[in-house]
Design a protein around this motif. Structure first.
Motif, PDB file in Angstrom:
ATOM      1  N   ARG A  66      10.653 -14.442  -9.819  1.00 58.13           N
ATOM      2  CA  ARG A  66      11.363 -14.370  -8.535  1.00 58.13           C
ATOM      3  C   ARG A  66      10.357 -13.947  -7.469  1.00 58.13           C
ATOM      4  O   ARG A  66       9.649 -12.950  -7.644  1.00 58.13           O
ATOM      5  CB  ARG A  66      12.525 -13.380  -8.627  1.00 58.13           C
ATOM      6  N   VAL A  67      10.313 -14.694  -6.371  1.00 57.14           N
ATOM      7  CA  VAL A  67       9.244 -14.522  -5.389  1.00 57.14           C
ATOM      8  C   VAL A  67       9.815 -14.125  -4.027  1.00 57.14           C
ATOM      9  O   VAL A  67      10.777 -14.734  -3.544  1.00 57.14           O
ATOM     10  CB  VAL A  67       8.411 -15.812  -5.248  1.00 57.14           C
ATOM     11  N   THR A  68       9.196 -13.126  -3.419  1.00 60.01           N
ATOM     12  CA  THR A  68       9.478 -12.721  -2.042  1.00 60.01           C
ATOM     13  C   THR A  68       8.184 -12.811  -1.245  1.00 60.01           C
ATOM     14  O   THR A  68       7.134 -12.322  -1.699  1.00 60.01           O
ATOM     15  CB  THR A  68      10.008 -11.276  -1.984  1.00 60.01           C
ATOM     16  N   LEU A  69       8.238 -13.420  -0.078  1.00 59.40           N
ATOM     17  CA  LEU A  69       7.079 -13.481   0.809  1.00 59.40           C
ATOM     18  C   LEU A  69       7.277 -12.540   1.986  1.00 59.40           C
ATOM     19  O   LEU A  69       8.380 -12.407   2.518  1.00 59.40           O
ATOM     20  CB  LEU A  69       6.868 -14.897   1.344  1.00 59.40           C
ATOM     21  N   PHE A  70       6.184 -11.911   2.405  1.00 54.77           N
ATOM     22  CA  PHE A  70       6.187 -11.102   3.624  1.00 54.77           C
ATOM     23  C   PHE A  70       5.062 -11.579   4.523  1.00 54.77           C
ATOM     24  O   PHE A  70       3.893 -11.573   4.123  1.00 54.77           O
ATOM     25  CB  PHE A  70       5.986  -9.620   3.298  1.00 54.77           C
ATOM     26  N   ASN A  71       5.406 -12.030   5.718  1.00 58.05           N
ATOM     27  CA  ASN A  71       4.405 -12.443   6.696  1.00 58.05           C
ATOM     28  C   ASN A  71       5.042 -12.458   8.086  1.00 58.05           C
ATOM     29  O   ASN A  71       6.212 -12.093   8.254  1.00 58.05           O
ATOM     30  CB  ASN A  71       3.811 -13.811   6.330  1.00 58.05           C
ATOM     31  N   ARG A  72       4.288 -12.897   9.052  1.00 57.09           N
ATOM     32  CA  ARG A  72       4.789 -12.887  10.434  1.00 57.09           C
ATOM     33  C   ARG A  72       5.738 -14.037  10.729  1.00 57.09           C
ATOM     34  O   ARG A  72       6.377 -14.062  11.781  1.00 57.09           O
ATOM     35  CB  ARG A  72       3.615 -12.939  11.417  1.00 57.09           C
ATOM     36  N   LEU A  87      10.629 -12.426   4.019  1.00 61.78           N
ATOM     37  CA  LEU A  87      10.719 -11.244   4.873  1.00 61.78           C
ATOM     38  C   LEU A  87       9.663 -11.335   5.962  1.00 61.78           C
ATOM     39  O   LEU A  87       8.549 -11.817   5.716  1.00 61.78           O
ATOM     40  CB  LEU A  87      10.488  -9.967   4.052  1.00 61.78           C
ATOM     41  N   HIS A  88      10.005 -10.863   7.151  1.00 61.96           N
ATOM     42  CA  HIS A  88       9.083 -10.955   8.279  1.00 61.96           C
ATOM     43  C   HIS A  88       8.664  -9.576   8.760  1.00 61.96           C
ATOM     44  O   HIS A  88       9.416  -8.595   8.664  1.00 61.96           O
ATOM     45  CB  HIS A  88       9.715 -11.739   9.428  1.00 61.96           C
ATOM     46  N   GLY A  89       7.470  -9.502   9.264  1.00 67.61           N
ATOM     47  CA  GLY A  89       6.910  -8.285   9.835  1.00 67.61           C
ATOM     48  C   GLY A  89       5.503  -8.583  10.315  1.00 67.61           C
ATOM     49  O   GLY A  89       5.031  -9.721  10.223  1.00 67.61           O
ATOM     50  N   ASP A  90       4.819  -7.564  10.832  1.00 70.23           N
ATOM     51  CA  ASP A  90       3.475  -7.769  11.375  1.00 70.23           C
ATOM     52  C   ASP A  90       2.612  -6.577  10.999  1.00 70.23           C
ATOM     53  O   ASP A  90       2.805  -5.467  11.502  1.00 70.23           O
ATOM     54  CB  ASP A  90       3.541  -7.930  12.898  1.00 70.23           C
ATOM     55  N   GLY A  94       1.907  -2.600  12.394  1.00 70.41           N
ATOM     56  CA  GLY A  94       2.551  -1.639  11.507  1.00 70.41           C
ATOM     57  C   GLY A  94       4.018  -1.896  11.275  1.00 70.41           C
ATOM     58  O   GLY A  94       4.745  -1.021  10.785  1.00 70.41           O
ATOM     59  N   ASP A  95       4.483  -3.108  11.600  1.00 67.32           N
ATOM     60  CA  ASP A  95       5.898  -3.454  11.423  1.00 67.32           C
ATOM     61  C   ASP A  95       6.143  -3.891   9.983  1.00 67.32           C
ATOM     62  O   ASP A  95       6.016  -5.072   9.639  1.00 67.32           O
ATOM     63  CB  ASP A  95       6.291  -4.565  12.398  1.00 67.32           C
ATOM     64  N   LEU A  96       6.477  -2.927   9.131  1.00 69.31           N
ATOM     65  CA  LEU A  96       6.733  -3.187   7.713  1.00 69.31           C
ATOM     66  C   LEU A  96       8.160  -2.809   7.332  1.00 69.31           C
ATOM     67  O   LEU A  96       8.467  -2.608   6.149  1.00 69.31           O
ATOM     68  CB  LEU A  96       5.740  -2.402   6.846  1.00 69.31           C
ATOM     69  N   ALA A  97       9.034  -2.744   8.327  1.00 67.13           N
ATOM     70  CA  ALA A  97      10.392  -2.254   8.101  1.00 67.13           C
ATOM     71  C   ALA A  97      11.135  -3.044   7.039  1.00 67.13           C
ATOM     72  O   ALA A  97      11.913  -2.479   6.257  1.00 67.13           O
ATOM     73  CB  ALA A  97      11.180  -2.270   9.411  1.00 67.13           C
ATOM     74  N   SER A  98      10.893  -4.353   6.973  1.00 62.80           N
ATOM     75  CA  SER A  98      11.641  -5.181   6.023  1.00 62.80           C
ATOM     76  C   SER A  98      11.257  -4.908   4.577  1.00 62.80           C
ATOM     77  O   SER A  98      11.952  -5.337   3.654  1.00 62.80           O
ATOM     78  CB  SER A  98      11.444  -6.666   6.345  1.00 62.80           C
ATOM     79  N   LEU A  99      10.155  -4.171   4.349  1.00 60.79           N
ATOM     80  CA  LEU A  99       9.732  -3.834   2.989  1.00 60.79           C
ATOM     81  C   LEU A  99      10.316  -2.513   2.503  1.00 60.79           C
ATOM     82  O   LEU A  99      10.292  -2.223   1.297  1.00 60.79           O
ATOM     83  CB  LEU A  99       8.198  -3.746   2.914  1.00 60.79           C
ATOM     84  N   LYS A 100      10.839  -1.719   3.412  1.00 54.90           N
ATOM     85  CA  LYS A 100      11.285  -0.378   3.055  1.00 54.90           C
ATOM     86  C   LYS A 100      12.546  -0.423   2.187  1.00 54.90           C
ATOM     87  O   LYS A 100      13.430  -1.251   2.379  1.00 54.90           O
ATOM     88  CB  LYS A 100      11.547   0.430   4.317  1.00 54.90           C
ATOM     89  N   GLY A 101      12.577   0.467   1.211  1.00 57.14           N
ATOM     90  CA  GLY A 101      13.742   0.568   0.341  1.00 57.14           C
ATOM     91  C   GLY A 101      13.860  -0.524  -0.687  1.00 57.14           C
ATOM     92  O   GLY A 101      14.893  -0.639  -1.349  1.00 57.14           O
ATOM     93  N   ARG A 102      12.814  -1.321  -0.868  1.00 55.03           N
ATOM     94  CA  ARG A 102      12.827  -2.414  -1.836  1.00 55.03           C
ATOM     95  C   ARG A 102      11.849  -2.110  -2.965  1.00 55.03           C
ATOM     96  O   ARG A 102      10.869  -1.399  -2.785  1.00 55.03           O
ATOM     97  CB  ARG A 102      12.422  -3.736  -1.157  1.00 55.03           C
ATOM     98  N   LYS A 103      12.100  -2.705  -4.126  1.00 54.15           N
ATOM     99  CA  LYS A 103      11.223  -2.531  -5.281  1.00 54.15           C
ATOM    100  C   LYS A 103      10.840  -3.892  -5.856  1.00 54.15           C
ATOM    101  O   LYS A 103      11.665  -4.813  -5.894  1.00 54.15           O
ATOM    102  CB  LYS A 103      11.900  -1.683  -6.359  1.00 54.15           C
ATOM    103  N   TRP A 104       9.589  -3.992  -6.288  1.00 57.34           N
ATOM    104  CA  TRP A 104       9.090  -5.199  -6.949  1.00 57.34           C
ATOM    105  C   TRP A 104       8.225  -4.789  -8.139  1.00 57.34           C
ATOM    106  O   TRP A 104       7.640  -3.695  -8.157  1.00 57.34           O
ATOM    107  CB  TRP A 104       8.239  -6.033  -5.987  1.00 57.34           C
ATOM    108  N   ASP A 105       8.126  -5.664  -9.104  1.00 58.21           N
ATOM    109  CA  ASP A 105       7.231  -5.413 -10.233  1.00 58.21           C
ATOM    110  C   ASP A 105       5.771  -5.526  -9.823  1.00 58.21           C
ATOM    111  O   ASP A 105       4.914  -4.782 -10.317  1.00 58.21           O
ATOM    112  CB  ASP A 105       7.503  -6.421 -11.365  1.00 58.21           C
ATOM    113  N   VAL A 106       5.505  -6.476  -8.924  1.00 62.83           N
ATOM    114  CA  VAL A 106       4.127  -6.810  -8.566  1.00 62.83           C
ATOM    115  C   VAL A 106       4.048  -7.089  -7.070  1.00 62.83           C
ATOM    116  O   VAL A 106       4.965  -7.687  -6.495  1.00 62.83           O
ATOM    117  CB  VAL A 106       3.657  -8.075  -9.333  1.00 62.83           C
ATOM    118  N   CYS A 107       2.942  -6.666  -6.455  1.00 64.80           N
ATOM    119  CA  CYS A 107       2.613  -7.086  -5.087  1.00 64.80           C
ATOM    120  C   CYS A 107       1.251  -7.744  -5.107  1.00 64.80           C
ATOM    121  O   CYS A 107       0.287  -7.191  -5.655  1.00 64.80           O
ATOM    122  CB  CYS A 107       2.604  -5.890  -4.136  1.00 64.80           C
TER     123      CYS A 107
END
Length: 381
Positions: A66-72, A87-90, A94-107
């Motif tokens: 299962r894949v999640t992407l984070f970019n602008r 998920l979006h951020g910059d 320092g805009d990483l709000a969309s990553l907060k409170g989430r868990k993943w096995d791997v980054c």
């Protein structure tokens, strides 16, 4: 002109500003079926829409992850062969709000070249990811002239005032002095936040389909045109390249195996010399080429750009053609045949818009090549 750090690094640093790339659906020579992983993972990919990221995504989906992407969200996402969360951020702001409170096995951290990007990600993700994989570069090594560089070699020191205050703008303004040291400090931030559950991957030249730099692409494209061809050096200088698909897919396998540590991701798994690489291109294209070897001194004199070639002597980066990949091979890194990379690269490139094909981004224009060959012959060489 002998390769400089700017020649080696500028395309990687400018990747964040690159134009959108075509979708990943492209012909591939003799693609092998992909089996499912023993255990599906939740994988977060920072970036994911650049050069190697789409190969990571496609392979991860094929393996059942299962894949999640984070970019602008600045680039159109390719048409993925499965469901991908976006998920979006910059990270610049320092805009990483969309990553907060989430868990993943791997980054998997693809685009980072600034230490504060890792610092900020670490603050959010520490304790929320089980394994952090970071793409670095062989340019972290302090002595690029030494053949056989392995993962224990000393790293380039940072000589600026404040590494955490460096920006994309300052990096591009002083790429020769900053790129390697800032990557080395980014690696240190990875270890600071994720400790032994981290993996550092140090590639050299990444090539193949989707490579918008045209550094390696110049050579098979030039061979495909046939005729008399300028070749730098005596043909015996070592070349190391890795297909972006081999790198991207291996990163997923490293995640599956929880393979921690540091690895030089260079290829192939045999010594590849300049002439052998060109003959490999010729075997794919079937075109007749007469190679004219020109001395490094002549190229220096005329300030000639010959991409990915570095003479094996007398250059501060000579060792980048013979970096040790033994540890990576032991950890499962494999390589497609050169013929596969060349054939798929040519098929991809010829599918680009005509105006893009007409303006290669690296190499010697044909008119300049003809002039240089005429000058070389007048010397009676």
């Amino acid at each position: 002109m002998r390769t400089t750090r700017r020649d080696l690094l500028k395309f990687g640093t400018l990747a964040a500003a690159a134009v959108a790339l075509p979708a990943i659906g492209m012909p591939e020579t003799a693609a092998a079926p992909v089996g499912k992983a023993a255990k599906p993972l939740d994988i977060l990919i920072l970036g994911g829409t650049g050069f190697t990221g789409p190969f990571q995504v496609a392979y991860a989906l094929a393996r059942g992850h299962r894949v999640t992407l984070f970019n602008r969200g600045k680039r159109p996402s390719p048409e993925w062969p499965g469901e991908v969360e976006q998920l979006h951020g910059d990270r610049n702001t320092g805009d990483l709000a969309s990553l907060k409170g989430r868990k993943w096995d791997v980054c998997i951290d693809n685009p980072t070249s600034l230490p504060f990007w890792v610092r900020d990600a670490g603050k959010v993700l520490k304790g929320n990811v089980g394994h952090y994989l970071f793409i670095s570069t062989i340019s972290v090594y302090a002595d690029g002239a030494r053949p056989g560089i392995d993962e224990t070699a000393p790293l380039a020191p940072y000589k600026g005032k404040d590494a955490m205050a460096e920006t994309q703008q300052s990096l591009m303004a002083d790429i020769e002095g900053l790129y390697g040291p800032l990557k080395a400090l980014s690696e240190a931030e990875v270890r600071k936040h994720f400790g032994e559950r981290s993996t550092i991957v140090r590639p050299g030249y990444i090539v193949g389909p989707r490579d918008e730099s045209d550094r390696f692409s110049y050579w098979p494209l030039r061979v495909e045109q046939g005729g008399e061809m300028l070749v730098p050096g005596d043909g015996l200088d070592p070349i190391q390249i890795i297909d972006g698909r081999d790198l991207g897919e291996w990163m997923i396998r490293l995640a599956e195996a929880k393979a921690y540590g540091t690895f030089n991701a260079v290829g192939p798994d045999y010594p590849l010399l300049m002439d052998a690489m060109l003959h490999g291109c010729q075997a794919v294209t079937g075109k007749g080429v007469r190679m004219v070897h020109v001395s490094p001194q002549f190229l220096d004199e005329h300030k000639v750009d010959t991409p990915i070639w570095v003479p094996r002597e007398g250059n501060p980066f000579s060792g980048y053609g013979s970096v040790s990949n033994a540890r990576a091979i032991t950890a499962g890194l494999t390589f497609r045949p050169l013929a596969t990379t060349v054939a798929d690269l040519l098929a991809w490139f010829h599918g680009l818009p005509a105006e893009r094909q007409a303006k290669p981004r690296a190499g010697i224009p044909r008119e300049q090549e003809a002039e240089l060959l005429a000058l070389w012959k007048k010397r009676g060489a």
